[in-house]
Every structure is written in C-alpha cells, then in structure tokens.
Design an enzyme around this catalytic site. Sequence first.
Site, PDB file in Angstrom:
ATOM      1  NE  ARG A  15      -3.810  -2.322   0.360  1.00 27.67           N
ATOM      2  CZ  ARG A  15      -4.388  -3.001  -0.626  1.00 27.67           C
ATOM      3  NH1 ARG A  15      -4.021  -2.804  -1.875  1.00 27.67           N
ATOM      4  NH2 ARG A  15      -5.346  -3.846  -0.367  1.00 27.67           N
ATOM      5  CG  ASN A 239     -11.942  -8.823  -6.966  1.00 32.00           C
ATOM      6  OD1 ASN A 239     -13.064  -9.266  -6.769  1.00 32.00           O
ATOM      7  ND2 ASN A 239     -11.704  -7.539  -7.157  1.00 32.00           N
ATOM      8  CG  ASP A 266      -4.179 -11.246  -3.497  1.00 32.41           C
ATOM      9  OD1 ASP A 266      -3.544 -10.183  -3.592  1.00 32.41           O
ATOM     10  OD2 ASP A 266      -5.271 -11.439  -4.065  1.00 32.41           O
TER      11      ASP A 266
HETATM   12  O1  DOR Z   1      -9.110  -8.727  -3.689  1.00 29.08           O
HETATM   13  C1  DOR Z   1      -8.141  -8.179  -4.180  1.00 29.08           C
HETATM   14  N1  DOR Z   1      -7.504  -7.191  -3.536  1.00 29.08           N
HETATM   15  N2  DOR Z   1      -7.707  -8.572  -5.365  1.00 29.08           N
HETATM   16  C2  DOR Z   1      -6.779  -7.876  -6.043  1.00 29.08           C
HETATM   17  O2  DOR Z   1      -6.480  -8.219  -7.153  1.00 29.08           O
HETATM   18  C3  DOR Z   1      -6.183  -6.676  -5.458  1.00 29.08           C
HETATM   19  C4  DOR Z   1      -6.261  -6.701  -3.994  1.00 29.08           C
HETATM   20  C5  DOR Z   1      -5.993  -5.353  -3.387  1.00 29.08           C
HETATM   21  O3  DOR Z   1      -5.029  -4.709  -3.789  1.00 29.08           O
HETATM   22  O4  DOR Z   1      -6.735  -4.950  -2.488  1.00 29.08           O
HETATM   23 ZN    ZN Z   2      -4.919 -10.021  -8.287  1.00 22.51          ZN
HETATM   24 ZN    ZN Z   3      -3.142  -9.227  -5.423  1.00 16.22          ZN
END
Ligand code: DOR
Ligand code: ZN
Ligand code: ZN
Length: 381
Positions: A15, A239, A266
């Site tokens: 972030r 996602n 992720d």
């Molecule tokens: O759920 C998700 N959050 N999928 C992504 O591809 C990006 C990520 C985010 O940066 O919050």
């Molecule tokens: Zn992604």
């Molecule tokens: Zn991601």
Amino acid sequence: MEAFPGLIDCHVHFREPGLEHKATIASEASAARSGGVFVCCEMPNTTPPTNSIERLKDKVERADHARDVCDVRFFFGATVHEHLAELEQLLSDPSLASLRRHCCGLKLYLDNSTGDMKSEDDVTEAAFALCGKYSFPLVAHCEHAGTNDRCSCIPYTNAASHSERRPAISEVTSIREAISRAEKHNTPLHIAHLSTAEGMRCVKDARERGVKVTCEVTPHHLLLTVADYDTLGGRGKVNPPIRYSDDQELLWDGVIDGTIDCIATDHAPHLLSEKDTTDGMPPSGLPGVEVSLRLLLSIALGHWPHPTTKPPASALKLTTEMIRRLMFTRPNEIFDLHASDAPAIRIDKQGSYTITNENQKTKCGWTPYNGWEVKGDFSLI
Ligand code: DOR
Ligand code: ZN
Ligand code: ZN
C-alpha cells in the site's frame, strides 16, 4: 529439530505510497517477519502505481530501511505502452542492473480490481511479447471483464453476491487467453491466486504441452468457502472470490500432487471501517502474510484449523517438506530471488497458537481467521 529458511510470499500488497492509512512497507514488513516470511514480492497497484523506473526507484528507497526485517521486491505494472517502454529500458540498460534486481516481474491485471489497473488487449499482447523476449516473469491476475457482471448501478450488497458476479468462468476464460499468449510468445507466465479447479486443469494441460506456466493459490481459497460469508460478510469479499467446496477440494489435490507451485497470500490490507461499510461496496482483499505459515503448519501437523468445516481429503496429506517447496523453493526459482536457504525458523511441533485480531501486526489490525486455533508454533533463529 526441524527448521525452515526464511519463507517467501510472492504476492502481497503493502500500500505504500499513497494508501498508508491501510498499511506501510514498514508495518507490513514486520507483520511478514513475525509470520516467518523474510522475502515478499509486492504488487504495483499503489498510488501512484509502480509503472516507471522513477516510481520503482522510489519504492526501492522506501523499502531500504525495512530490508533487514523483510526483503521486499517489487512487481512492475503496465496499463499503457509507455509503461512497457520503461520496463524494456529497465531490462536492457546495463546501468540499471542494480535496480533491476529489486524488480521481480511484470504484473498485469486482465480485469479491474483494487487500483483499476486493467490492461487493454493490445497492451496485454505487447507485454507478453516483451516478457517472452527477456524471459522475464509475467504474473497475470486472471479475471475476464466480459464474463464478470460488474454493473455499477447495482452495489455488491454482500460478499456472497460478489462470488456470483465474478463466476468461475471469468477466471477460466482469462487463464485460457493468457496461456495462449504465453504459448505464442514463449513468455514465463505465472497465474496469480488461482481459485478454480478448471483453471488449474488449464495450467496442467498447458504445462504438459511445454508452455512455461506456473501458478499460486492463496490460503483463503484453500481454507474458506462461500459458507464463510455468513460470518465474514463484507470482510470476505476478495478478487477472485471465495469459491464453493468442490473447487477448494480440487485445489488441495493440486497442492499435494505438485500442480500448484506456490502458496502466496495476496495479502491485501483494508481497514475494518472500509470492509464493514454499510453502503454495500466494501473493497476487495484480505490480509494474510503473517498467518499463512501458522495455518499451513497446523494442517501439516494433522490439525485442520477451520472451526466449523471438515478438511478436504487431500489437505491432511500436506507435509512440512511441501510447505518448504510451496513457500520457499518454487517462488525462489520462479522469480529468481536468490533468497538465503539458511535455517531461520525453528518449528515447535508440540506448540499451539490462537490467531486473533489483537495479535496481528499488520496495520489494518484484523484477520479473517480471528479466533482460529492452530497446532504447532515457531520461533525465529
Ligand atoms: O481482492 C483483491 N484485492 N484482489 C486484487 O487483485 C487486489 C487486492 C488489493 O489490492 O486490495
Ligand atoms: Zn490479483
Ligand atoms: Zn493481489
């Protein structure tokens, strides 16, 4: 006494810059380390995005002070051709060789997610060609705009409806397209956060044909199913979305038989005030970098940590050797990270631990696994 090297999480979002209210490189580096993760590969969807040499340099400088805590490498991002021209300069200019070592690959978003970084068809094609030419890893977020129902006039009333609007076919269609581009350009393709059994079959088939394709799966797609929306609500929105248990079971088969190369979290911190919004539109993403080893270690020690579900048949075949392959050896090879394999984490098989929001180090201060009891513990050597 069994030991692991410092582990690698090849998919995190820290972030910084621009979204420091959610997380910073320093806060998330210390979260990672407390979870036994010593190397992280960070995604480009910051504000601004990491899509130029200057912006990459800025992130590398920001990460300098945290390097002893966690060595953060960065993915380049591209949405227009100018970004690819910058990447080509990074890959070809000898005077940029030392900066280049901090860049682990190119990340392409084949549909919009957090950060709205969708790359259009012609840019996508050029990106596959460029990464093929330099044999540079291309990581694809595989969702297909044409098969997602993203009608902006209907809010995502809850996380469960989000799953229906981003159906399995969206991922599968996008993976097929990405594989055919990789095949054409001989691109080293890595599928991010694989969440469907059918997508995994596509990867397996392509690999058997000689396509250079690898993949990762997240702890949340291995541990959670749509049933968890009842307790998680908007906190579970991500996602690609949490899927049904048939996908979860088959993904576990792929972890055990070696089809899945890596487990990557992720890690996507968002504040609870954002996730628990009542406007029907929470942001997508779950934190995970500091709990993935704890969750997997528990499973390898025979204790499925989900408080209300039974483990898929394959899950309890997980071993600590497999954790080492999934969270160290394979990501180290795929992204050419040169991470140290010196023993760094001492495993305590008799120990136990309770994951709670309060004991999280991530700046966002929560975890989807709040209250879960895991078997095993570890300490840093
Ligand atoms: O759920 C998700 N959050 N999928 C992504 O591809 C990006 C990520 C985010 O940066 O919050
Ligand atoms: Zn992604
Ligand atoms: Zn991601």
